[in-house]
Design a protein around this motif. Structure first.
Motif, PDB file in Angstrom:
ATOM      1  N   THR A   1       0.851  -1.196   0.000  1.00  0.00           N
ATOM      2  CA  THR A   1       0.000   0.000   0.000  1.00  0.00           C
ATOM      3  C   THR A   1       0.881   1.238   0.000  1.00  0.00           C
ATOM      4  O   THR A   1       1.622   1.492   0.949  1.00  0.00           O
ATOM      5  CB  THR A   1      -1.039  -0.014   1.161  1.00  0.00           C
TER       6      THR A   1
ATOM      7  N   THR B   1      -3.542   1.752  -3.441  1.00  0.00           N
ATOM      8  CA  THR B   1      -2.983   3.098  -3.363  1.00  0.00           C
ATOM      9  C   THR B   1      -4.008   4.065  -2.780  1.00  0.00           C
ATOM     10  O   THR B   1      -5.175   4.067  -3.184  1.00  0.00           O
ATOM     11  CB  THR B   1      -2.449   3.589  -4.734  1.00  0.00           C
TER      12      THR B   1
ATOM     13  N   TYR C   1      -0.624   7.543  -3.759  1.00  0.00           N
ATOM     14  CA  TYR C   1      -0.406   8.043  -5.126  1.00  0.00           C
ATOM     15  C   TYR C   1       0.383   9.341  -5.074  1.00  0.00           C
ATOM     16  O   TYR C   1       1.354   9.534  -5.809  1.00  0.00           O
ATOM     17  CB  TYR C   1      -1.758   8.273  -5.807  1.00  0.00           C
TER      18      TYR C   1
ATOM     19  N   ILE D   1       3.420   5.195  -9.727  1.00  0.00           N
ATOM     20  CA  ILE D   1       2.406   4.200  -9.376  1.00  0.00           C
ATOM     21  C   ILE D   1       2.286   3.084 -10.427  1.00  0.00           C
ATOM     22  O   ILE D   1       2.183   1.912 -10.084  1.00  0.00           O
ATOM     23  CB  ILE D   1       1.041   4.899  -9.126  1.00  0.00           C
TER      24      ILE D   1
END
Ligand SMILES: *Cc1c(COP(=O)(O)O)cnc(C)c1O
Length: 395
Positions: free
Chosen positions: A144, A174, A147, A158
């Motif tokens: 995780t 994200t 962005y 990303i």
């Protein structure tokens, strides 16, 4: 008043307000009810779902509405952790400068037996796909990574991180709360499995957000109860909020390029103006940066005092994230990019939107250096620096 805190929240757009009003007045039905009044609300929900899906380039059935970005983050992480554990995978990878909705969820999971690796983000606040690849083990159930950072504005690679995760068959989430409505996002092309967004960060209402979950990625509910959101999020839907979120997002996506160009020009002018303040430094990346984010550290001042004096001048700014202001701890984001404590305390974040004007930027470039100088003249730390009793960290 100059509102320069759009990363904390934004003003509701008139388009979103107009879209919401009927669902706060005549169309008050419960979307789960079978009569026409309820079905009218149910249709509005599905229209909103379609709109959000179009903006992210996914299918409507991959969108789940939540109460905001924090809930979406919690659900994505908790769900991936739960499904990981069922397969004996209890390792999660993230970064040290995520939003607290992510970091505190991860801390709770650590107490429940999960292992968390927080990747180093370097001086500009950037994670490389190589770092992610190296950190993934056979036990990893989730990566995780946000962005774009809410304090220093750095945008992560990303798509490349998504590619690494997909190749290694690890779920990739994200937190895109700062990016959605501001940057072009394609969840398919960027190989994102789960994405969190929040209405009030792009001129939608507060208290409503969404979670994108790629078809085939398992999702478990955080809130149990009724069968709303295909049994993944119980509770009577915030119909007006969801309609407003979708209207605001459509408006943002329809004007994405023009808004980004305008806001980037304002941002660069503001950065250039504030860079003239001695012993100050820009936080985050110069290139891979959110269009509206300006973040500086100024040596020898307290960010909180700066904010109060700016408020007197009618400038709404932040010293970091709204969630941590009020506490005297320096921002975990600034510490993560290597700013020493005493420097991290002197931070200022200005976050712009397309409604800000050049005249406002000019006013901030005029006022902020004066306020910084005023505070420095009263500061014992600044006196010591001037006398050479202690040395500058920011040259
Ligand atoms: C604002 C924000 C959140 C929280 O969203 P809410 O809708 O306020 O719960 C999460 N992550 C980031 C990066 C944010 O900027």
């Amino acid at each position: 008043m100059i509102y320069a805190d759009n990363a904390a929240t934004t003003k509701l757009s008139p388009v979103a307000l107009q879209a919401m009003l009927p669902y706060l007045t005549e169309h008050y039905g419960n979307p789960s009810s079978l009569y026409t009044l309820g079905q009218r609300a149910a249709e509005a929900l599905e229209e909103a779902r379609k709109t959000v899906a179009q903006c992210l380039h996914c299918r409507p059935e991959e969108i789940y509405f939540t109460s905001g970005g924090s809930e979406a983050d919690n659900q994505a992480i908790r769900s991936a952790a739960r499904w990981g554990k069922m397969r004996g995978k209890t390792h999660i990878i993230s970064t040290a400068f995520e939003h607290h909705a992510v970091l505190h969820t991860l801390a709770a999971l650590e107490k429940e037996g999960f292992t968390v690796t927080l990747l180093d983000v370097g001086p500009e606040g950037r994670v490389t796909p190589q770092q992610v690849a190296q950190a993934i083990t056979d036990e990893t159930c989730l990566v995780t990574i946000m962005y774009a950072n809410n304090e220093i504005g750095t945008i992560q690679p990303i798509g490349e991180i998504g590619k690494v995760c997909r190749e290694k068959k690890v779920t990739f989430h994200t937190d895109a709360v700062q990016a959605v409505g501001h940057l072009a996002i394609d969840v398919g092309a960027e190989q994102i499995d789960m994405l969190s967004l929040s209405g009030h960060k792009f001129h939608g209402p507060k208290g409503v957000g969404a979670l994108y979950v790629r078809k085939g990625v398992p999702l478990s509910p955080l809130i149990e109860g009724g069968a709303q959101e295909r049994r993944k999020r119980a509770g009577t839907e915030n119909v007006a909020g969801i309609v407003g979120l979708a209207a605001a997002l459509k408006e943002a996506c329809d004007h994405l390029d023009a808004n980004a160009a305008k806001v980037t020009a304002l941002r660069d002018k503001l950065i250039a103006g504030l860079a003239a303040i001695p012993h100050g430094a820009l936080n985050g990346s110069r290139e891979d940066r959110l269009p509206g984010n300006v973040s500086f550290c100024f040596e020898g001042i307290e960010g909180e005092s700066l904010l109060l004096l700016l408020d007197d001048k009618g400038i709404c700014a932040s010293s970091g994230s709204a969630c941590t202001s009020g506490s005297l701890d320096p921002s975990h984001v600034l510490l993560a990019i290597g700013r020493p404590h005493e420097v991290a305390h002197g931070s200022l974040r200005l976050s712009l939107c397309e409604e800000n004007t050049e005249a406002e930027v000019d006013a901030m470039v005029r006022d902020i250096p004066q306020v910084v100088e005023y505070l420095r003249n009263m500061s014992p730390v600044w006196r010591d620096l001037q006398k050479g009793d202690r040395s500058y960290v920011i040259q």
